[in-house]
Design a protein around this motif. Structure first.
Motif, PDB file in Angstrom:
ATOM      1  N   HIS A 246      35.994  50.143 -33.924  1.00  0.00           N
ATOM      2  CA  HIS A 246      37.160  51.148 -34.058  1.00  0.00           C
ATOM      3  C   HIS A 246      37.812  51.279 -32.479  1.00  0.00           C
ATOM      4  N   GLY A 247      37.712  50.256 -31.643  1.00  0.00           N
ATOM      5  CA  GLY A 247      38.363  50.170 -30.439  1.00  0.00           C
ATOM      6  C   GLY A 247      37.608  51.122 -29.276  1.00  0.00           C
ATOM      7  N   SER A 248      38.346  51.399 -28.126  1.00  0.00           N
ATOM      8  CA  SER A 248      37.748  52.243 -27.095  1.00  0.00           C
ATOM      9  C   SER A 248      38.880  53.026 -26.368  1.00  0.00           C
ATOM     10  N   LEU A 249      38.291  54.339 -26.000  1.00  0.00           N
ATOM     11  CA  LEU A 249      39.117  55.096 -25.344  1.00  0.00           C
ATOM     12  C   LEU A 249      39.752  54.470 -24.030  1.00  0.00           C
ATOM     13  N   PHE A 250      38.844  53.313 -23.656  1.00  0.00           N
ATOM     14  CA  PHE A 250      38.965  52.897 -22.218  1.00  0.00           C
ATOM     15  C   PHE A 250      39.896  51.702 -22.170  1.00  0.00           C
ATOM     16  N   ALA A 251      40.630  51.490 -23.263  1.00  0.00           N
ATOM     17  CA  ALA A 251      41.372  50.081 -23.438  1.00  0.00           C
ATOM     18  C   ALA A 251      42.761  50.403 -23.876  1.00  0.00           C
ATOM     19  N   PRO A 252      43.755  51.489 -23.263  1.00  0.00           N
ATOM     20  CA  PRO A 252      44.923  51.658 -23.829  1.00  0.00           C
ATOM     21  C   PRO A 252      45.696  50.548 -23.920  1.00  0.00           C
ATOM     22  N   ARG A 253      46.914  50.503 -24.757  1.00  0.00           N
ATOM     23  CA  ARG A 253      47.530  48.976 -24.632  1.00  0.00           C
ATOM     24  C   ARG A 253      49.246  49.587 -25.132  1.00  0.00           C
ATOM     25  N   CYS A 254      49.881  48.886 -24.866  1.00  0.00           N
ATOM     26  CA  CYS A 254      51.483  49.248 -25.156  1.00  0.00           C
ATOM     27  C   CYS A 254      51.733  49.297 -26.651  1.00  0.00           C
ATOM     28  N   SER A 255      52.211  50.399 -27.265  1.00  0.00           N
ATOM     29  CA  SER A 255      52.500  50.737 -28.760  1.00  0.00           C
ATOM     30  C   SER A 255      53.607  49.748 -29.126  1.00  0.00           C
ATOM     31  N   ALA A 256      54.330  48.783 -28.306  1.00  0.00           N
ATOM     32  CA  ALA A 256      55.524  48.056 -28.620  1.00  0.00           C
ATOM     33  C   ALA A 256      54.935  46.421 -28.444  1.00  0.00           C
ATOM     34  N   CYS A 257      54.582  45.966 -27.300  1.00  0.00           N
ATOM     35  CA  CYS A 257      54.103  44.707 -27.071  1.00  0.00           C
ATOM     36  C   CYS A 257      52.626  44.345 -27.035  1.00  0.00           C
ATOM     37  N   ALA A 258      51.729  45.323 -27.233  1.00  0.00           N
ATOM     38  CA  ALA A 258      50.325  45.521 -27.055  1.00  0.00           C
ATOM     39  C   ALA A 258      49.714  44.943 -26.002  1.00  0.00           C
ATOM     40  N   HIS A 259      50.867  44.930 -24.793  1.00  0.00           N
ATOM     41  CA  HIS A 259      50.242  44.453 -23.467  1.00  0.00           C
ATOM     42  C   HIS A 259      49.007  45.486 -23.021  1.00  0.00           C
ATOM     43  N   PRO A 260      47.863  45.018 -22.759  1.00  0.00           N
ATOM     44  CA  PRO A 260      46.817  45.907 -22.427  1.00  0.00           C
ATOM     45  C   PRO A 260      47.302  46.712 -20.837  1.00  0.00           C
ATOM     46  N   ALA A 261      46.842  48.045 -20.928  1.00  0.00           N
ATOM     47  CA  ALA A 261      47.381  48.687 -19.787  1.00  0.00           C
ATOM     48  C   ALA A 261      46.011  49.010 -19.000  1.00  0.00           C
ATOM     49  N   PRO A 262      46.267  48.845 -17.655  1.00  0.00           N
ATOM     50  CA  PRO A 262      45.104  49.321 -16.817  1.00  0.00           C
ATOM     51  C   PRO A 262      44.956  51.029 -16.842  1.00  0.00           C
ATOM     52  N   LEU A 263      43.815  51.244 -17.177  1.00  0.00           N
ATOM     53  CA  LEU A 263      43.324  52.680 -16.850  1.00  0.00           C
ATOM     54  C   LEU A 263      43.986  53.342 -15.653  1.00  0.00           C
TER      55      LEU A 263
ATOM     56  N   VAL B 227      41.233  52.526 -33.340  1.00  0.00           N
ATOM     57  CA  VAL B 227      41.723  52.195 -34.489  1.00  0.00           C
ATOM     58  C   VAL B 227      41.823  53.773 -35.368  1.00  0.00           C
ATOM     59  N   TRP B 228      43.145  53.938 -35.797  1.00  0.00           N
ATOM     60  CA  TRP B 228      43.334  54.992 -36.360  1.00  0.00           C
ATOM     61  C   TRP B 228      43.354  54.817 -38.028  1.00  0.00           C
ATOM     62  N   PHE B 229      43.280  55.727 -38.608  1.00  0.00           N
ATOM     63  CA  PHE B 229      43.139  55.802 -40.075  1.00  0.00           C
ATOM     64  C   PHE B 229      44.209  55.059 -40.667  1.00  0.00           C
ATOM     65  N   GLY B 230      44.100  54.237 -41.572  1.00  0.00           N
ATOM     66  CA  GLY B 230      45.110  53.307 -42.065  1.00  0.00           C
ATOM     67  C   GLY B 230      45.444  52.161 -41.288  1.00  0.00           C
ATOM     68  N   GLU B 231      44.677  51.689 -40.042  1.00  0.00           N
ATOM     69  CA  GLU B 231      44.998  50.785 -39.395  1.00  0.00           C
ATOM     70  C   GLU B 231      43.837  49.682 -39.681  1.00  0.00           C
ATOM     71  N   ALA B 232      44.130  48.632 -39.612  1.00  0.00           N
ATOM     72  CA  ALA B 232      42.739  47.475 -39.742  1.00  0.00           C
ATOM     73  C   ALA B 232      42.369  47.435 -38.505  1.00  0.00           C
ATOM     74  N   LEU B 233      40.761  47.205 -38.668  1.00  0.00           N
ATOM     75  CA  LEU B 233      40.007  46.973 -37.436  1.00  0.00           C
ATOM     76  C   LEU B 233      40.254  45.904 -36.888  1.00  0.00           C
ATOM     77  N   PRO B 234      39.991  45.571 -35.687  1.00  0.00           N
ATOM     78  CA  PRO B 234      40.318  44.158 -35.062  1.00  0.00           C
ATOM     79  C   PRO B 234      39.438  43.223 -35.748  1.00  0.00           C
ATOM     80  N   GLU B 235      40.242  42.154 -36.052  1.00  0.00           N
ATOM     81  CA  GLU B 235      39.514  41.306 -36.968  1.00  0.00           C
ATOM     82  C   GLU B 235      38.452  40.334 -36.544  1.00  0.00           C
ATOM     83  N   ALA B 236      38.737  39.824 -35.225  1.00  0.00           N
ATOM     84  CA  ALA B 236      37.465  38.875 -34.520  1.00  0.00           C
ATOM     85  C   ALA B 236      36.429  39.687 -34.401  1.00  0.00           C
ATOM     86  N   VAL B 237      36.558  40.888 -33.907  1.00  0.00           N
ATOM     87  CA  VAL B 237      35.399  41.816 -33.688  1.00  0.00           C
ATOM     88  C   VAL B 237      34.656  42.341 -35.122  1.00  0.00           C
ATOM     89  N   PHE B 238      35.189  42.556 -36.017  1.00  0.00           N
ATOM     90  CA  PHE B 238      34.846  42.674 -37.460  1.00  0.00           C
ATOM     91  C   PHE B 238      33.990  41.530 -38.026  1.00  0.00           C
TER      92      PHE B 238
END
Ligand code: APR
Ligand code: ZN
Length: 253
Positions: A120-137, A168-179
């Motif tokens: 379900h992801g991590s609180l320590f891995a924010p990313r861009c809501s548009a381009c998904a670019h990982p953002a440094p905390l 991962v929010w309700f209604g969103e897919a889990l990260p496929e490779a992780v699952f």
């Protein structure tokens, strides 16, 4: 202390490929609230639809970002407990071991687990809501919204759209490779420990069922009864921070 049946200890000692599947209950004794426990559960106190869905973020990004920053600040203030440490001890002893967690905290990592799979992801891995670019905390403590005030999400360094929490929010897919890695591990292990999960949320809740279907032994650690009871060969009724260390001690005394 907790009494672990010797056959159960033998199951762990003889395991060659173990999956440790965890939910919010393993972090409860660190002081991190679970979701569905009576009174203290986050979904008893907050409205998941208003905080943990893509629509909620669209409607009010600052409310959602602020709430997850509050959760991240809470995790930063606590420490892994003996349950997390026992998981790391199992990983150190069993040749092939995989931690699959539904939790978005970093307590497994801080207890020494090298690479937990975060379904379900991590609180320590924010990313861009548009381009998904990982953002440094931002280093240092999370910007906690005082008394529920909103915290506007920072802008993406690449496209300036608002950042979003890496969960991962309700209604969103889990990260496929992780699952897929989690299903692969569950279908090829000889023992699966399911710890501190209500086993209600799919597809994550499939993982212990996949292990059982492929013939693995399943041990559940939970003070309460859950829908996973019939899936488990052994149900250890107790808190993870007491049961897991007792299980490790009994297996490799
Ligand atoms: N030790 C072990 N288990 C515990 C402890 C403890 N000290 N305290 C509580 N538990 C158990 C509860 O009995 C319950 O079965 O932990 C479980 C927590 O269940 P939930 O709150 O439903 O958490 P979880 O199963 O992780 O939820 C799954 O739901 O909201 C989504 O994405 C969120 O990852 C989460 C998913
Ligand atoms: Zn961007």
């Amino acid at each position: 202390g907790v009494l672990v049946p010797s056959e159960t200890a033998t199951l762990l000692r003889q395991a060659e490929r173990v999956v440790i599947f965890t939910g919010a209950g393993i972090s409860a004794e660190s002081g991190v609230p679970t979701f569905r426990d009576a009174l203290t559960g986050l979904w008893e106190r907050f409205d998941a639809a208003a905080l943990a869905t893509p629509e909620a973020f669209q409607d009010d990004p600052a409310l959602v970002w602020g709430w997850y920053e509050w959760r991240r600040s809470a995790v930063q203030r606590v420490r892994p407990n003996a349950g997390h440490e026992a998981v790391a001890a199992i990983e150190a002893r069993v040749p092939s071991s995989v931690v699959v967690t539904q939790n978005v905290d970093d307590l497994h990592e801080r207890a020494g687990s090298p690479a937990p799979l975060h379904l379900h992801g991590s609180l320590f891995a924010p990313r861009c809501s548009a381009c998904a670019h990982p953002a440094p905390l931002p280093d240092g403590p999370a910007e906690e919204p005082a008394d529920g005030r909103r915290v506007p999400p920072p802008g993406c360094a690449r496209c300036s759209a608002p950042l979003r929490p890496g969960v991962v929010w309700f209604g969103e897919a889990l990260p496929e490779a992780v699952f897929e890695s989690a299903v692969e591990a569950a279908s090829s292990c000889d023992l699966l420990l399911t710890v501190g999960t209500s086993g209600l949320v799919y597809p994550a809740a499939e993982i212990p069922r996949v292990a059982a279907r492929f013939g693995a032994a399943v041990i559940q650690v939970n003070p309460q009864e859950t829908p996973l009871d019939p899936v488990a060969d052994v149900n250890l009724r107790g808190p993870a921070a007491q049961v897991l260390p007792a299980l490790v001690e009994a297996a490799w005394r």
